[in-house]
Design an enzyme around this catalytic site. Structure first.
Site, PDB file in Angstrom:
ATOM      1  N   GLY A  57      45.342  38.603  44.951  1.00 17.29           N
ATOM      2  CA  GLY A  57      45.506  38.069  43.890  1.00 17.29           C
ATOM      3  C   GLY A  57      46.532  38.767  42.708  1.00 17.29           C
ATOM      4  O   GLY A  57      47.388  39.297  43.213  1.00 17.29           O
ATOM      5  N   SER A  58      46.070  38.683  41.798  1.00 20.89           N
ATOM      6  CA  SER A  58      47.127  39.189  40.345  1.00 20.89           C
ATOM      7  C   SER A  58      47.097  40.489  40.442  1.00 20.89           C
ATOM      8  O   SER A  58      45.991  41.161  40.510  1.00 20.89           O
ATOM      9  CB  SER A  58      46.772  38.368  39.110  1.00 20.89           C
TER      10      SER A  58
ATOM     11  N   GLY B 264      43.772  42.845  40.261  1.00 19.25           N
ATOM     12  CA  GLY B 264      43.733  43.971  41.153  1.00 19.25           C
ATOM     13  C   GLY B 264      43.165  45.424  40.625  1.00 19.25           C
ATOM     14  O   GLY B 264      42.510  46.165  41.208  1.00 19.25           O
TER      15      GLY B 264
ATOM     16  N   GLU C 168      46.355  43.024  48.006  1.00 20.20           N
ATOM     17  CA  GLU C 168      47.642  42.218  48.277  1.00 20.20           C
ATOM     18  C   GLU C 168      47.894  41.264  46.899  1.00 20.20           C
ATOM     19  O   GLU C 168      47.071  40.328  46.419  1.00 20.20           O
ATOM     20  CB  GLU C 168      47.078  41.224  49.250  1.00 20.20           C
TER      21      GLU C 168
ATOM     22  N   CYS D  13      53.156  34.288  46.581  1.00 22.44           N
ATOM     23  CA  CYS D  13      53.412  35.635  45.938  1.00 22.44           C
ATOM     24  C   CYS D  13      54.581  36.157  46.366  1.00 22.44           C
ATOM     25  O   CYS D  13      55.217  36.933  45.576  1.00 22.44           O
ATOM     26  CB  CYS D  13      52.149  36.245  46.651  1.00 22.44           C
TER      27      CYS D  13
HETATM   28  P1  NAD Z   1      43.613  35.897  40.126  1.00 21.97           P
HETATM   29  O1  NAD Z   1      43.962  37.377  40.176  1.00 21.97           O
HETATM   30  O2  NAD Z   1      43.615  35.203  38.721  1.00 21.97           O
HETATM   31  O3  NAD Z   1      42.283  35.622  41.086  1.00 21.97           O
HETATM   32  C1  NAD Z   1      42.073  36.037  42.446  1.00 21.97           C
HETATM   33  C2  NAD Z   1      40.615  36.168  42.551  1.00 21.97           C
HETATM   34  O4  NAD Z   1      39.882  37.031  41.765  1.00 21.97           O
HETATM   35  C3  NAD Z   1      40.069  34.830  42.465  1.00 21.97           C
HETATM   36  O5  NAD Z   1      39.092  34.588  43.362  1.00 21.97           O
HETATM   37  C4  NAD Z   1      39.277  35.002  40.987  1.00 21.97           C
HETATM   38  O6  NAD Z   1      38.191  34.334  40.928  1.00 21.97           O
HETATM   39  C5  NAD Z   1      39.034  36.479  40.942  1.00 21.97           C
HETATM   40  N1  NAD Z   1      39.015  36.704  39.545  1.00 21.97           N
HETATM   41  C6  NAD Z   1      39.915  36.415  38.580  1.00 21.97           C
HETATM   42  N2  NAD Z   1      39.770  37.007  37.391  1.00 21.97           N
HETATM   43  C7  NAD Z   1      38.856  37.963  37.603  1.00 21.97           C
HETATM   44  C8  NAD Z   1      38.168  38.995  36.860  1.00 21.97           C
HETATM   45  N3  NAD Z   1      38.597  39.227  35.715  1.00 21.97           N
HETATM   46  N4  NAD Z   1      37.454  39.867  37.489  1.00 21.97           N
HETATM   47  C9  NAD Z   1      37.081  39.596  38.784  1.00 21.97           C
HETATM   48  N5  NAD Z   1      37.464  38.651  39.531  1.00 21.97           N
HETATM   49  C10 NAD Z   1      38.398  37.903  39.024  1.00 21.97           C
HETATM   50  O7  NAD Z   1      45.017  35.383  41.228  1.00 21.97           O
HETATM   51  P2  NAD Z   1      45.462  33.873  41.172  1.00 21.97           P
HETATM   52  O8  NAD Z   1      45.885  33.189  40.213  1.00 21.97           O
HETATM   53  O9  NAD Z   1      44.216  33.233  41.928  1.00 21.97           O
HETATM   54  O10 NAD Z   1      46.419  34.001  42.257  1.00 21.97           O
HETATM   55  C11 NAD Z   1      48.035  34.310  41.729  1.00 21.97           C
HETATM   56  C12 NAD Z   1      48.186  35.585  41.914  1.00 21.97           C
HETATM   57  O11 NAD Z   1      47.934  35.984  43.434  1.00 21.97           O
HETATM   58  C13 NAD Z   1      49.760  36.141  41.753  1.00 21.97           C
HETATM   59  O12 NAD Z   1      49.875  37.005  41.337  1.00 21.97           O
HETATM   60  C14 NAD Z   1      50.190  35.980  43.197  1.00 21.97           C
HETATM   61  O13 NAD Z   1      51.350  36.771  43.337  1.00 21.97           O
HETATM   62  C15 NAD Z   1      49.016  36.834  43.947  1.00 21.97           C
HETATM   63  N6  NAD Z   1      48.958  36.654  45.445  1.00 21.97           N
HETATM   64  C16 NAD Z   1      49.217  37.359  46.082  1.00 21.97           C
HETATM   65  C17 NAD Z   1      49.232  37.398  47.642  1.00 21.97           C
HETATM   66  C18 NAD Z   1      49.416  38.348  48.478  1.00 21.97           C
HETATM   67  O14 NAD Z   1      49.187  38.304  49.681  1.00 21.97           O
HETATM   68  N7  NAD Z   1      50.114  39.683  48.083  1.00 21.97           N
HETATM   69  C19 NAD Z   1      48.871  36.107  47.984  1.00 21.97           C
HETATM   70  C20 NAD Z   1      48.727  35.123  47.237  1.00 21.97           C
HETATM   71  C21 NAD Z   1      48.697  35.232  45.879  1.00 21.97           C
END
Ligand code: NAD
Length: 475
Positions: free
Chosen positions: A199-200, A204, A221, A255
């Site tokens: 995720g973001s 992270g 990731e 990503c």
């Molecule tokens: P996000 O970080 O908002 O969410 C990811 C997960 O975290 C979701 O399941 C969400 O429910 C949970 N989450 C969100 N906010 C949270 C919090 N405050 N506390 C605990 N959990 C929480 O990311 P997104 O919008 O779903 O995805 C986009 C991001 O992910 C982009 O930054 C992208 O670059 C990255 N990404 C990375 C990869 C990789 O393999 N490196 C792959 C896909 C996406």
């Protein structure tokens, strides 16, 4: 195996009970043979295949993901991963003998790969099936039990994912918990043995802070701004086609999508012309635009991308193509920006949408400095025929991974590690690299016969001192 599916955002007590089941099962899971682990991977493979049309339907409802792209970027990726893991799992699981060393003469030493225990896998929405299941394949291969938390933004797919897991696994081995921030916040308080988060970078950091409290190991990731450097020697036509495709696939919600292009000033106009032609050839008419061009996942994200375009325009950037955003319909036109002023937000925030700023450089060092002023990218793309330029940039610019004369494809390899560095991630997944993230490499030492250890214990007589001296000099 068919178990019931929990409601979205289940009660804390239900999550705790599920977690307890995974904890109790973990010692058995760790001891599964390669054959038993492969049996589970085969069952997952078969169930995903059986639910292929449902997955396509769900992803269309979530964000109009074209069915062909569900096949190519979700099902193909997962099937390849399972195939690669099955091929090598026996080898990866094998205990490995290592030399014991002089001080340990009379002993035998080996490394025993063991599942870490209970894993938490948190996934984002942009590849809502494979980013849940690809780490799960690694967790099963390693001998872990796992709790999966798909993204709430792609709820239709999350439901099918939960149904697939319920059909394949005993809930004490693998379970899905659906929900948003509140649900995940509770999960992060449970004493997992490994957390695999995709995720973001912002979230992270939340995951890493939660893991630090336990403590437990993490794989992060994450994302960020992945740059392209293109010099005058590059084949502009093929580079433009590959960059356009990798930027517009999934509507830029990848990503590792090229975030911006740093192009040599002498070929900027020719490159931008080729880029436009490439975008036209990918989505030639209204029908292909409606069918093959994906939507943005949520109005909030469409508004965010619109904000980036407006900010750049207000600061003086020129829109060469596109620029229109329908925030209600979650549609962003393929957009090319040039002459983007340095302070524009779009040059500092991850774009995660189909908008491509094209920036010029005269000397290579300017391009290197531009990237160096930002966080370490997840991917770096180099389009050039000059080996010396490629070497120079690779030495000067760190990144999670690199593609030369192509973009994004490298993440599908089951032989290359996929992960970031610094703010783009910690650890890596894919193939053996994923297996290693969920594995504890346990060092085992066995004393076979007396050895030299006893000779070096107190009392330190003169002969023992002489022996210690002799050994140190010999080393
Ligand atoms: P996000 O970080 O908002 O969410 C990811 C997960 O975290 C979701 O399941 C969400 O429910 C949970 N989450 C969100 N906010 C949270 C919090 N405050 N506390 C605990 N959990 C929480 O990311 P997104 O919008 O779903 O995805 C986009 C991001 O992910 C982009 O930054 C992208 O670059 C990255 N990404 C990375 C990869 C990789 O393999 N490196 C792959 C896909 C996406």
């Amino acid at each position: 195996m068919t178990s019931t599916i929990l409601p979205v955002a289940p009660a804390v007590e239900s999550m705790n009970a599920l977690f307890q089941g995974l904890v109790e099962r973990a010692p058995q899971q760790r001891q599964l043979s390669a054959k038993q682990r492969i049996k589970r991977l085969n069952a997952l493979n078969a169930e995903v295949w059986r639910r292929r049309d449902d997955l396509k339907k769900a992803m269309w409802e979530d964000f109009q993901k074209p069915p062909e792209e569900v096949d190519l970027t979700e099902i193909f990726v997962l099937k390849s991963e399972i195939k690669a893991v099955k091929r090598s799992l026996r080898n990866w699981m094998r205990p490995r003998k290592v030399p014991s060393g002089l001080a340990l003469v009379g002993s035998s030493s080996w490394i025993r790969p063991e599942g870490k225990g209970v894993a938490l896998i948190i996934a984002p929405w942009n590849y809502p099936m494979q980013l849940v299941f690809r780490p799960l394949v690694a967790a099963i291969a390693a001998g872990c039990t796992a709790l999966l938390k798909p993204s709430e933004l792609t709820g239709h797919t999350a439901k099918v994912v939960a149904e697939i897991v319920a059909a394949v696994f005993d809930p004490r081995e693998v379970v899905v918990v659906q929900g948003g921030v509140e649900t995940t916040t509770h999960l992060l308080t449970l004493p997992f043995n490994h957390m695999f988060f995709t995720g973001s970078p912002q979230v992270g950091r939340v995951v890493m802070a939660a893991a630090a409290k336990l403590p437990c190991s993490v794989t992060l990731e994450l994302g960020g701004k992945s740059p392209v450097i293109l010099d005058a020697s590059a084949n502009l036509k093929s580079a433009a086609k590959r960059i356009a495709w990798s930027k517009l696939s999934n509507a830029g919600q990848i990503c590792v999508a090229p975030d911006y292009v740093l192009v040599h000033e002498s070929v900027r106009d020719a490159f931008v012309d080729q880029l436009q032609l490439a975008m036209d050839s990918l989505y030639p008419d209204a029908e292909s635009k409606a069918r093959d061009y994906q939507r943005i996942v949520h109005t909030r994200h469409a508004q965010r991308i619109e904000g980036l375009i407006i900010d750049a325009k207000e600061r003086g950037a020129t829109v060469i193509r596109g620029g229109e955003v329908d925030t209600v319909g979650c549609h962003v036109e393929p957009t090319i920006l040039v002459d983007v002023p340095a302070g524009s937000r779009i040059l500092h925030e991850e774009i995660f949408g189909p908008v491509l700023p094209v920036i010029t450089w005269g000397h290579l060092q300017e391009a290197i400095d531009f990237i160096g002023e930002r966080e370490t990218p997840l991917a770096l793309y180099l389009y050039s025929k000059k080996k010396s330029l490629i070497r120079e940039v690779m030495s000067a610019v760190p990144s999670g991974g690199v593609s030369i004369n192509n973009s994004i494809i490298h993440v599908t390899s089951t032989n290359l590690p996929f992960g970031g560095l610094g703010s783009s991630g910690v650890g890596s997944g894919n193939g053996e690299f994923g297996f290693r993230e969920f594995t504890h490499f346990r060092g085992v030492y066995e004393q076979r016969w007396a050895g030299v250890g006893g000779l070096l214990m107190p009392p330190y007589t003169r002969s023992k001192s002489r022996l210690i001296n002799a050994v140190l000099k010999w080393l």
